[in-house]
Structures are given as structure tokens and as C-alpha cells.
Design a protein around this motif. Structure first.
Motif, mmCIF file in Angstrom:
data_model
loop_
_atom_site.group_PDB
_atom_site.id
_atom_site.type_symbol
_atom_site.label_atom_id
_atom_site.label_comp_id
_atom_site.label_asym_id
_atom_site.label_seq_id
_atom_site.Cartn_x
_atom_site.Cartn_y
_atom_site.Cartn_z
ATOM 1 N N MET A 1 -10.407 -37.076 36.979
ATOM 2 C CA MET A 1 -9.146 -37.303 37.685
ATOM 3 C C MET A 1 -9.316 -38.436 38.689
ATOM 4 O O MET A 1 -10.345 -38.542 39.341
ATOM 5 C CB MET A 1 -8.781 -36.004 38.416
ATOM 6 N N ASN A 2 -8.298 -39.258 38.773
ATOM 7 C CA ASN A 2 -8.394 -40.423 39.657
ATOM 8 C C ASN A 2 -8.080 -40.060 41.089
ATOM 9 O O ASN A 2 -7.236 -39.233 41.350
ATOM 10 C CB ASN A 2 -7.402 -41.503 39.209
ATOM 11 N N MET A 3 -8.772 -40.734 41.989
ATOM 12 C CA MET A 3 -8.506 -40.568 43.416
ATOM 13 C C MET A 3 -7.893 -41.861 43.915
ATOM 14 O O MET A 3 -8.426 -42.933 43.702
ATOM 15 C CB MET A 3 -9.820 -40.288 44.152
ATOM 16 N N GLU A 4 -6.741 -41.769 44.527
ATOM 17 C CA GLU A 4 -6.128 -42.953 45.124
ATOM 18 C C GLU A 4 -6.899 -43.317 46.385
ATOM 19 O O GLU A 4 -7.528 -42.457 47.005
ATOM 20 C CB GLU A 4 -4.678 -42.617 45.509
ATOM 21 N N PRO A 5 -6.820 -44.598 46.827
ATOM 22 C CA PRO A 5 -7.497 -44.987 48.056
ATOM 23 C C PRO A 5 -7.017 -44.142 49.242
ATOM 24 O O PRO A 5 -7.708 -43.952 50.208
ATOM 25 C CB PRO A 5 -7.078 -46.454 48.256
ATOM 26 N N THR A 6 -5.795 -43.625 49.160
ATOM 27 C CA THR A 6 -5.249 -42.841 50.270
ATOM 28 C C THR A 6 -5.882 -41.458 50.333
ATOM 29 O O THR A 6 -5.679 -40.728 51.286
ATOM 30 C CB THR A 6 -3.739 -42.633 50.053
ATOM 31 N N GLY A 7 -6.588 -41.048 49.268
ATOM 32 C CA GLY A 7 -7.183 -39.718 49.268
ATOM 33 C C GLY A 7 -6.342 -38.704 48.512
ATOM 34 O O GLY A 7 -6.745 -37.572 48.357
ATOM 35 N N VAL A 8 -5.173 -39.105 48.001
ATOM 36 C CA VAL A 8 -4.361 -38.176 47.208
ATOM 37 C C VAL A 8 -4.831 -38.247 45.755
ATOM 38 O O VAL A 8 -4.977 -39.326 45.192
ATOM 39 C CB VAL A 8 -2.852 -38.541 47.297
ATOM 40 N N LEU A 9 -5.089 -37.090 45.154
ATOM 41 C CA LEU A 9 -5.506 -37.069 43.758
ATOM 42 C C LEU A 9 -4.314 -37.385 42.864
ATOM 43 O O LEU A 9 -3.258 -36.768 42.984
ATOM 44 C CB LEU A 9 -6.064 -35.692 43.393
ATOM 45 N N ALA A 10 -4.494 -38.352 41.968
ATOM 46 C CA ALA A 10 -3.401 -38.763 41.077
ATOM 47 C C ALA A 10 -3.273 -37.767 39.924
ATOM 48 O O ALA A 10 -4.278 -37.234 39.456
ATOM 49 C CB ALA A 10 -3.695 -40.155 40.533
ATOM 50 N N PRO A 11 -2.044 -37.529 39.433
ATOM 51 C CA PRO A 11 -1.898 -36.639 38.272
ATOM 52 C C PRO A 11 -2.467 -37.310 37.032
ATOM 53 O O PRO A 11 -2.121 -38.453 36.742
ATOM 54 C CB PRO A 11 -0.386 -36.450 38.157
ATOM 55 N N PRO A 12 -3.363 -36.634 36.304
ATOM 56 C CA PRO A 12 -3.970 -37.277 35.128
ATOM 57 C C PRO A 12 -2.948 -37.419 33.997
ATOM 58 O O PRO A 12 -2.089 -36.560 33.815
ATOM 59 C CB PRO A 12 -5.085 -36.305 34.727
ATOM 60 N N ALA A 13 -3.017 -38.528 33.260
ATOM 61 C CA ALA A 13 -2.092 -38.750 32.135
ATOM 62 C C ALA A 13 -2.464 -37.808 30.990
ATOM 63 O O ALA A 13 -3.649 -37.588 30.728
ATOM 64 C CB ALA A 13 -2.187 -40.201 31.679
ATOM 65 N N PRO A 14 -1.470 -37.233 30.291
ATOM 66 C CA PRO A 14 -1.802 -36.375 29.137
ATOM 67 C C PRO A 14 -2.415 -37.223 28.028
ATOM 68 O O PRO A 14 -2.012 -38.366 27.824
ATOM 69 C CB PRO A 14 -0.441 -35.803 28.726
ATOM 70 N N ARG A 15 -3.412 -36.643 27.336
ATOM 71 C CA ARG A 15 -4.067 -37.410 26.263
ATOM 72 C C ARG A 15 -3.563 -37.013 24.885
ATOM 73 O O ARG A 15 -3.690 -37.745 23.931
ATOM 74 C CB ARG A 15 -5.575 -37.221 26.334
ATOM 75 N N ARG A 16 -3.029 -35.782 24.795
ATOM 76 C CA ARG A 16 -2.536 -35.292 23.494
ATOM 77 C C ARG A 16 -1.238 -34.527 23.714
ATOM 78 O O ARG A 16 -0.978 -34.023 24.810
ATOM 79 C CB ARG A 16 -3.564 -34.331 22.865
ATOM 80 N N MET A 17 -0.460 -34.400 22.665
ATOM 81 C CA MET A 17 0.808 -33.691 22.744
ATOM 82 C C MET A 17 0.594 -32.237 23.156
ATOM 83 O O MET A 17 1.390 -31.660 23.892
ATOM 84 C CB MET A 17 1.483 -33.750 21.367
ATOM 85 N N GLY A 18 -0.504 -31.660 22.711
ATOM 86 C CA GLY A 18 -0.810 -30.253 23.013
ATOM 87 C C GLY A 18 -1.040 -29.988 24.495
ATOM 88 O O GLY A 18 -0.975 -28.840 24.939
ATOM 89 N N GLU A 19 -1.316 -31.068 25.281
ATOM 90 C CA GLU A 19 -1.569 -30.893 26.721
ATOM 91 C C GLU A 19 -0.281 -30.910 27.539
ATOM 92 O O GLU A 19 -0.301 -30.753 28.751
ATOM 93 C CB GLU A 19 -2.453 -32.046 27.246
ATOM 94 N N MET A 20 0.837 -31.135 26.882
ATOM 95 C CA MET A 20 2.076 -31.381 27.613
ATOM 96 C C MET A 20 2.721 -30.127 28.191
ATOM 97 O O MET A 20 3.520 -30.195 29.126
ATOM 98 C CB MET A 20 3.089 -32.089 26.712
#
Length: 436
Positions: A1-20
Motif C-alpha cells: 500500500m502506498n504512503m502519501e508524503p502527508t502520511g495518509v495511506l492511499a487506497p490501493p487500486a484493485p488488481r482484479r474484478m474479484g477484489e471489487m
């Protein structure tokens, strides 16, 4: 999961339809409606519009092709990297019109409410660390007593609820805006949410100011698509300011019968940010009723909303609520309600010393020279007539009035006791002048 410079964790992008975590039918129908309404054929364009990564969009297209709702156009488009185009079949058009009759919603795929709840925790207003420097920096244009910053700091840092009260015209609204400016970091706001198959639109350009990188450029969307879920917009922490127009109905879901979708109420749009109820006591609803509506959300960090069907459901309540009133709290609330507001801060008028500082600062900004005789006249003759009660708004009012009078009389901008008398007359309407 990505961390923004501000310290807020970014929502991860879905990789497959099943993760939606959305129903296949809903996703497929939104895909078809978006292609139909926006006349899209290319996978990259469709992906940009429904805010999903290209591989997930391709999976959805393949599903619709298997169901004979889409077909390949058979032409590779020049200038699009040899991408294949797709179009609706007759069966696809028929299904799309049927889907549009159930809900007009198309475009960004909604985020399931449960998935959004996780993102709210990652960017909670309760997690913010606010320093004295940040707060004084954001309030730099205001002259405030030191002990006021001492009180405001912990109140804002708690991310709970604050009641500011005191006489009008002393900057309660300006302080509320300063608090908003002090927050400084960025969070992720969903374009739309899904609950029980219903779509609730959340992102609102009036409330949410998107960070600069969010340009409506499909290439930029694709480039940033790997970094976080583009069903969200990266924004400043939101601020909702309401005043005398606030009603209890504005805190409910708004149903659009034509589009058959819902719009999030104000407090849901302000999640992760600040909700300012200005001029409490001036609304049509009694203040006690408004506070009662907030009690459960403030205490339990969750709010209850209702669909058209009457079904109730929980949404996160993660908002710093600032109530601001010119009335004494004991006059408008019962003790139980007051107990539930965590911080109660009195915003008083300035001392004579602070008043003079404000007056000098405004004069400097307006490029009008201070005049000792006028100031003496103001403090010795004028203020005693109103029991020497100073307010923060008065210097700017009096100086603006004197400038307007000078313009009218065709003389250079200046302060004089006689000009001050005329300005003062406009600041206070004598009770006897009001026609009953």
C-alpha cells in the motif's frame, strides 16, 4: 500500500474484478451505460471514465463479450497503440436501456461502503497531529490572545467537537476557517459509494478541492492509476460551512428520483475534515434539536442514514464539528447536550491594546495614515458611549467607512475626528430610529 508524503495511506487500486466487492451485474451495467452515454470504444478511454485500471476494465469487457452484450469493432485504431475497439451489440443496447431505466448512474465505479470505512480509518481526522506553529501560521492574519491558541490547539488536535461562543463580530467564523487551513494534508474522497446495490454520490467540487495532480486528463489518470484507486479523488481535507440555512433535512440522504441515485448529506461529504455550524441559534430548528441530531454521531463516530425503502444503515462519522454561536450556551442547550460537546471556548472582544493593534494593522493594509487626534477621539469620546466594549470587526468597518466618505467628498484618504463621527453613525443604528 502506498504512503502519501502527508502520511495518509492511499487506497490501493484493485488488481482484479474479484477484489471489487461489487455485484458483477452492477459493474457490467455501469460499464455498458458509460460506453453508451459517453460513446466510448477504446479500453483506455473506458478505464479512465469508470476509474478502474485497464486490466480490470478488460476483464469486465470480456465478461460482457461472453454474454454477447459487446463485440469487438474489428478495427485497430491508429494512434491508440493498436488498441482494439468495442461496441454494444443489439442485445447490449437493449440491456443498457433497461439498466438506465433502473438507474441513470454511469461513470466512476462506486466504492463499497465497507471498503470506504477502511479508508476513513487510514485518514481519520482523529489521527492528525497539529502543532502550535501550524495553528498560529494559519491564524496569522488574526490578532488573538495567547490563551485562545492554548485552548484551540488541543481541541482541534482531538478531532472531536468544539463550541465557540461569544459576542458577534469577534472572528468566530475567521477562526473556524483558520482551523481548516491549519489541517494542511490531503485525503481521498470517493466519487461514489455503494450500499445494498444503491449508488450514493459523495465527491462534490463545491465542498472538495482536488489536489493539483487530479487533472481531467486520461493520460494523467492512467499514469497515477497504479499508485492509488482512482475511484477516489485526492483532496484537501474538506470543509463544510453552514449557517442560518441549516435544517435537519440537510443531514439526510438526498434521493434523486430521475437518476434513481442518492447524494451524500453534508456531514458525510465532510468526512475526514471540518463541519462548521455557524450562527447556531439563527436556524429555523431550535439549537437543542440540531445538537440532539449530532449526539450519537459525536459519541459513537458513526451516523445512521436511511434509504427510500426505510432501510437504515451506518456510515462513518469522522468529522471535527465546530459550533459557533453568539448566544450563551446555557441559554440554548440543556446540560446533557453541553456535556457532549468536548471543548467550549469563549471568544471575547479584544482588549483595548489588541483593538489598537488590529486598527493599526488594518490602516497599514488600507494605506491610510494613523491619526492621533482621531484615535484619542475614538477611545475617549466614542467607546465610552457603548461601555468600552470592543469588537474585532469594528476597525475594518470604521476605516472602510472613512475611505468611502473621503472618496465621496473628493479628498485624499485620511483619518479625522469628524470623518470618524460619520463612520461611527453608520456602525450603530439608534433604537429610536427604527420604525415600529
Amino acid at each position: 500500500m502506498n504512503m502519501e508524503p502527508t502520511g495518509v495511506l492511499a487506497p490501493p487500486a484493485p488488481r482484479r474484478m474479484g477484489e471489487m466487492n461489487l455485484s458483477m451485474v452492477m459493474m457490467r451495467d455501469i460499464l455498458l451505460k458509460t460506453m453508451f452515454r459517453q460513446n466510448l470504444e477504446m479500453v483506455s478511454d473506458i478505464a479512465g471514465s469508470i476509474c478502474l485500471p485497464i486490466p480490470v476494465t478488460q476483464e469486465l469487457i470480456d465478461l460482457a463479450r461472453e454474454q454477447k452484450l459487446l463485440q469487438a469493432t474489428g478495427t485497430l485504431h491508429a494512434g491508440s497503440g493498436g488498441e482494439m475497439g468495442y461496441q454494444l451489440t443489439d442485445a447490449g443496447k437493449s440491456r443498457t436501456l433497461d439498466a438506465l431505466s433502473q438507474s441513470e448512474y454511469y461513470g466512476a465505479m462506486p466504492v463499497p461502503l465497507d471498503v470506504y470505512k477502511e479508508q476513513v480509518k487510514r485518514q481519520s481526522i482523529r489521527n492528525i497531529q497539529i502543532t502550535r506553529e501550524q495553528l498560529t501560521g494559519a491564524m496569522g492574519h488574526l490578532i488573538l490572545p495567547d490563551d485562545l491558541i492554548d485552548q484551540l490547539g488541543p481541541a482541534v488536535g482531538s478531532g472531536r467537537s468544539v463550541l465557540m461562543y461569544g459576542p458577534p463580530g469577534n472572528g468566530k467564523s475567521a477562526i473556524s476557517n483558520g482551523i481548516r487551513d491549519a489541517l494542511g494534508d490531503k485525503i481521498y474522497v470517493p466519487r461514489a459509494l455503494e450500499y445494498a446495490g444503491q449508488v450514493i454520490t459523495v465527491y462534490d467540487p463545491i465542498v472538495h478541492s482536488a489536489a493539483e495532480e487530479q487533472v481531467d486528463d486520461p493520460n494523467a489518470l492512467r499514469r497515477s492509476g497504479n499508485r492509488y484507486d482512482t475511484r477516489y479523488v485526492r483532496c484537501e481535507r474538506p470543509t463544510v460551512i453552514t449557517g442560518g440555512e441549516l435544517t435537519l433535512e440537510m443531514l439526510d440522504l438526498v434521493y434523486n428520483p430521475t437518476a434513481r441515485t442518492y447524494q451524500a448529506p453534508l456531514q458525510l461529504k465532510s468526512t475526514g475534515g471540518v463541519f462548521i455550524v455557524d450562527d447556531l441559534g439563527r436556524q429555523a430548528e431550535p439549537p437543542q434539536a440540531l445538537i440532539n441530531r449530532w449526539i450519537v454521531p459525536l459519541e459513537e463516530s458513526k451516523d445512521i442514514l436511511a434509504l427510500q425503502s426505510g432501510e437504515k444503515f451506518e456510515v462513518p462519522f469522522d468529522t471535527l464539528v465546530i459550533f459557533s454561536t453568539n448566544f450563551h450556551p446555557n441559554k440554548i442547550f440543556d446540560k446533557a447536550a453541553l456535556r457532549r460537546i468536548f471543548f467550549k471556548i469563549k471568544i471575547d472582544g479584544p482588549t483595548q491594546e489588541d483593538y489598537l493593534k488590529i486598527f493599526a494593522m488594518v490602516a497599514r493594509k488600507k494605506k491610510i495614515a494613523l491619526d492621533e487626534a482621531t484615535l484619542v477621539h475614538l477611545l475617549k469620546k466614542k467607546y465610552p458611549t457603548i461601555d468600552n466594549i470592543y469588537a474585532n470587526y469594528q476597525p475594518i468597518f470604521l476605516i472602510d467607512q472613512m475611505i468611502s466618505i473621503c472618496d465621496f467628498e473628493g479628498i485624499p484618504h485620511q483619518m479625522r475626528p469628524d470623518l470618524l463621527d460619520r463612520a461611527w453613525g453608520n456602525m450603530f443604528v439608534e433604537e429610536s430610529e427604527i420604525i415600529h
